[in-house]
Design an enzyme around this catalytic site. Structure first.
Site, short mmCIF file in Angstrom:
data_model
loop_
_atom_site.label_atom_id
_atom_site.label_comp_id
_atom_site.label_asym_id
_atom_site.label_seq_id
_atom_site.Cartn_x
_atom_site.Cartn_y
_atom_site.Cartn_z
N GLY A 1 -52.36 -3.53 -7.60
CA GLY A 1 -53.06 -4.63 -6.93
C GLY A 1 -52.18 -5.82 -6.60
O GLY A 1 -52.68 -6.92 -6.41
N GLU B 1 -43.53 -6.71 -0.57
CA GLU B 1 -42.55 -5.62 -0.74
C GLU B 1 -41.13 -6.18 -0.85
O GLU B 1 -40.19 -5.64 -0.26
CB GLU B 1 -42.65 -4.61 0.41
CG GLU B 1 -44.04 -4.01 0.59
CD GLU B 1 -44.45 -3.02 -0.51
OE1 GLU B 1 -43.61 -2.71 -1.39
OE2 GLU B 1 -45.61 -2.57 -0.49
N CYS C 1 -48.45 5.23 -17.75
CA CYS C 1 -48.09 4.38 -18.87
C CYS C 1 -46.72 4.81 -19.40
O CYS C 1 -46.15 5.80 -18.95
CB CYS C 1 -49.14 4.47 -19.97
SG CYS C 1 -49.10 6.06 -20.85
#
Ligand code: ZN
Length: 193
Positions: free
Chosen positions: A28, A96, A184
């Site tokens: 996000g 970016e 993760c």
């Protein structure tokens, strides 16, 4: 959520400042950048938004996040072009940023010194887990750093790695859900099948 500190009107502030939003893919980052920029636009501040010309995944001139929330941006081939085009704006957005050259650090410092609010978003690690391009240096010079996280697709834990599902030696490989997934720490290091 990032709450902007009280700094007075941009024009009255002694200097500008630098905010950096970093994290893995699907975390996000761009949505958070757009949220901050849109609020500045609504307040009639002059906003300029840049992204590296290399990132043309969706559209030549729009910053488009995964939720189709778009904002008009200028593609640049180098960090020097940002200085050239930033002009008299109050707020500079850069998306970016990991794809920009190292000159972006100097450019961002100059913009902030000129009284501008600079908001940067970018991937902090590449798909091998190494710091990405100028992002570590940008994190160091920023007043405010926000690290956003994705959710691990394997186990549902908090994810901060962009795991590449297809083989490639190229650090710059653009792609979406078909090429990458958020993982993760534990699942990122699982042996490849
Ligand atoms: Zn996991």
């Amino acid at each position: 959520m990032f709450i902007e500190p009280k700094r007075g009107k941009i024009s009255e502030a002694k200097s500008g400042w630098v905010e950096l939003i970093c994290g893995s893919m699907f975390s996000g980052k761009t949505e958070e950048l757009i949220r901050r920029l849109n609020r500045a636009i609504i307040a009639r501040q002059k906003v300029e938004i840049f992204k590296p010309a290399i990132d043309t995944r969706y559209d030549e001139s729009d910053i488009v996040s995964h939720n189709q929330n778009a904002i008009r941006s200028t593609p640049v081939n180098s960090a020097a072009e940002i200085l050239l085009y930033a002009g008299d704006c109050d707020v500079v957005g850069i998306d970016e940023a990991q794809f920009l050259d190292d000159g972006v650090v100097d450019a961002v410092n100059k913009l902030a010194a000129a009284g501008k609010r600079v908001i940067i978003a970018g991937l902090d690690m590449d798909s091998t887990g190494k710091p990405f391009g100028p992002m570590p240096a940008l994190m160091a010079i920023a007043e405010y750093v926000t690290k956003v996280h994705a959710i691990c697709v394997i186990c549902g834990d908090i994810a901060h790695y962009s795991y590449r599902k297809v083989l490639s030696d190229n650090q710059v490989m653009l792609g979406e859900k078909e090429s990458y997934e958020a993982r993760c720490r534990k699942c990122f290091h699982l042996p490849k099948p």
